[in-house]
Design an enzyme around this catalytic site. Structure first.
Site, PDB file in Angstrom:
ATOM      1  N   ASP A   1       1.219  -0.832   0.056  1.00 55.25           N
ATOM      2  CA  ASP A   1      -0.089  -0.148  -0.043  1.00 55.25           C
ATOM      3  C   ASP A   1       0.920   1.128   0.211  1.00 55.25           C
ATOM      4  O   ASP A   1       1.790   1.207   0.127  1.00 55.25           O
ATOM      5  CB  ASP A   1      -1.049   0.143   1.075  1.00 55.25           C
ATOM      6  CG  ASP A   1      -1.654   1.022   0.939  1.00 55.25           C
ATOM      7  OD1 ASP A   1      -2.467   2.018   0.528  1.00 55.25           O
ATOM      8  OD2 ASP A   1      -2.164   2.025   2.635  1.00 55.25           O
TER       9      ASP A   1
ATOM     10  N   GLU B   1       2.296  -0.302  -5.025  1.00 54.45           N
ATOM     11  CA  GLU B   1       1.445   0.779  -5.720  1.00 54.45           C
ATOM     12  C   GLU B   1       1.518   2.393  -5.606  1.00 54.45           C
ATOM     13  O   GLU B   1       1.523   2.777  -4.660  1.00 54.45           O
ATOM     14  CB  GLU B   1       0.195   0.792  -3.744  1.00 54.45           C
ATOM     15  CG  GLU B   1      -1.113   2.051  -4.454  1.00 54.45           C
ATOM     16  CD  GLU B   1      -2.443   2.217  -3.487  1.00 54.45           C
ATOM     17  OE1 GLU B   1      -3.434   2.622  -4.336  1.00 54.45           O
ATOM     18  OE2 GLU B   1      -1.748   2.329  -2.207  1.00 54.45           O
TER      19      GLU B   1
END
Length: 529
Positions: A256, A285
């Site tokens: 993330d 990400e």
């Protein structure tokens, strides 16, 4: 003697060599063959990734036994209810829709793996499952524990084993840039300046609320990744979060907000994952241009390519411009990391593709490109059946199992795209080369073998297009035919000295492959396969 001289001359001139049977082959073929064979052996290249929010994927059979896990102000919704934007809860530092639950868990997910497997997924990716306060779990309380609403570490091990039995891999979501404000170690550090965890976070009057927060989100205090103890806990240590879950059986991590973690930390984390499990996957990400993020991560979530595809599909990007953008990305980023990068059209942070592109022609064009451009298609649960949903939290609705029917046209189209990709080696691990065109967006995926070549041409414009395009592939034989892979009943098209005449209606899609063994027994490909 003549044969030996010819072979020597050919080698010196850098052209072709002659083998013992008299057939000719390019001297680079052996090396190229090795490249593509190596790519095929690496599951990370071109994998079809199916993404699941555990809370929303499958109704739990043990909902009554675990109702106590959702105490107020948390709310447990019915499966047929749809999420709606709520109100801000000042006392909790988050939005009310972040603590509305639908009750899915790892066991209920496992009960629906047949659907994932039958679609043809190569990997199952789960949004965060570690102990956290919210439904989305991006606010970790303890990385080592699984949220009890979802299950336990033993359930993770069982799921990994089940996934592996089905020929798939399991990837978890790692949220290592920040934790949740309710995390006991953060609360202790906040209350006590002498806490051993004080240096795990950033405190000071210069920060809004007294601690450094991710994008100023009150519920998400950032971790001090410069602290060796934090790195030891997350990924560096033998019993770290990253390494211990890999030993539990998972096959990789999606990180993330990886862009916030930075090049150096990502590189160290990726090395640690590979040391623990060679061949494991680390995908970041990263919405930035991907070029310089390799090899700090194996792949990125390719937001840049996603934007190009969507803007091409809805007319905001001219085909020739979009093609130059893709070519530059491939040239500068490299094929190998792009094959490991996830190409998504939607996910838990974006509106669903059926909402973003309500026009079916535009949507199908984008989906075809998702499954044919270099990368690993990331299929968000429910999008294969046409689920709609706008911005957060609408795109996170519970799975519509009532739409999983053979007469669902969206599911049929998705299955066709997956079957196309599964059948075509070049679409999974092939190189990229543009097709020279003005009004169409066209490219080829190719390997060392002519028979693998796939040509893709689409017309994103509002008017029909008839155009002569250049296919710069030296192994495509003059006047030989190209068969239509999307519509096999259509007559094949001839290629004339690398030029191809095509006509496509608005939103038209064309996927072609050389006809290596046409009827009649003769093929110009007899020595170039």
């Amino acid at each position: 003697m003549k044969r030996m001289l010819a072979a020597t001359a050919a080698l010196l001139l850098g052209t072709s060599t002659v083998n013992a049977t008299g057939s000719e082959g390019n001297r680079y073929d052996a090396a190229l063959q090795g490249v593509f064979e190596a790519r095929e052996k690496d599951w990370r290249n071109g994998a079809l990734v199916y993404q699941v929010l555990v809370d929303r994927f499958a109704p739990s059979a043990r909902l009554e036994q675990k109702r106590h896990l959702y105490p107020a102000p948390k709310v447990l919704r019915r499966w047929d209810e749809r999420p709606q934007r709520g109100h801000y809860l000042q006392s909790a530092g988050l939005w009310s829709h972040e603590i509305e639950f639908w009750g899915g868990d790892l066991q209920s997910l496992a009960s629906r793996l047949d659907h994932v497997q039958q679609l043809g997924a190569d990997a199952l990716y789960l949004n965060p499952i570690h102990l956290a306060y919210t439904n989305h779990k991006y606010d970790a309380l303890d990385y080592r524990q699984v949220s009890p609403e979802f299950g336990t570490r033993e359930d993770v091990k069982a799921l990994a084993a089940d996934v592996h039995r089905r020929g798939m891999k399991l990837v978890l979501d790692g949220v290592f840039n920040h934790m949740g404000r309710h995390a006991p170690i953060f609360q202790q550090a906040l209350a006590d300046a002498k806490s051993p965890y004080r240096d795990w976070f950033y405190f000071g009057p210069q920060y809004q609320g007294g601690a450094r927060l991710w994008w100023l989100a009150e519920n998400l205090p950032e971790l001090n990744l410069e602290n060796p103890a934090v790195r030891e806990h997350l990924y560096a240590g033998r019993d770290s979060v990253v390494r211990s879950y890999l030993r539990d059986g998972i096959d990789g991590w999606r990180l993330d907000v990886a862009v916030d973690i930075g090049f150096g930390q990502l590189d160290a984390l990726t090395r640690a994952a590979h040391a623990e499990k060679p061949g494991s996957l680390v995908v970041g990400e990263i919405a930035n241009y991907p070029k310089e993020w390799f090899p700090a991560v194996d792949g990125v979530m390719n937001f840049t390519l996603r934007e190009i595809v969507l803007r091409l599909a809805d007319g905001r990007l001219a085909p020739a411009t979009a093609l130059r953008m893709v070519q530059r990305m491939v040239d500068e980023s490299g094929t190998e990391p792009l094959l490991k990068s996830w190409l998504m059209l939607d996910n838990h942070d974006t509106a669903r593709i059926a909402t973003t592109l309500p026009d079916e022609r535009q949507r199908r064009l984008a989906q075809l490109l998702q499954f044919t451009l270099p990368g690993a298609p990331n299929l968000y649960y429910g999008s294969e059946i046409g689920m709609t949903g706008g911005d957060d939290p609408e795109m996170r609705a519970p799975m519509r199992w009532d739409l999983v029917r053979d007469d669902n046209p969206t599911l049929a189209w998705t299955r066709q795209l997956i079957a196309l990709r599964k059948a075509q080696r070049a679409l999974r691990i092939g190189d990229f080369r543009p097709i020279t065109s003005t009004q169409l967006f066209g490219f080829e995926r190719h390997t060392d073998r002519a028979r693998d070549t796939v040509l893709v041409l689409v017309n994103p414009g509002p008017a029909p297009v008839s155009e002569t395009v250049l296919v710069a592939n030296s192994k495509l034989m003059n006047t030989m035919k190209l068969r239509n892979l999307l519509e096999p009943a259509r007559p094949p098209l001839p290629i004339m000295s690398s030029l191809l005449e095509v006509t496509l209606p608005p939103g038209g899609l064309l996927v072609l492959q050389p006809e290596i063994t046409p009827p009649g027994g003769y093929s110009a490909y007899k020595r170039v396969q």
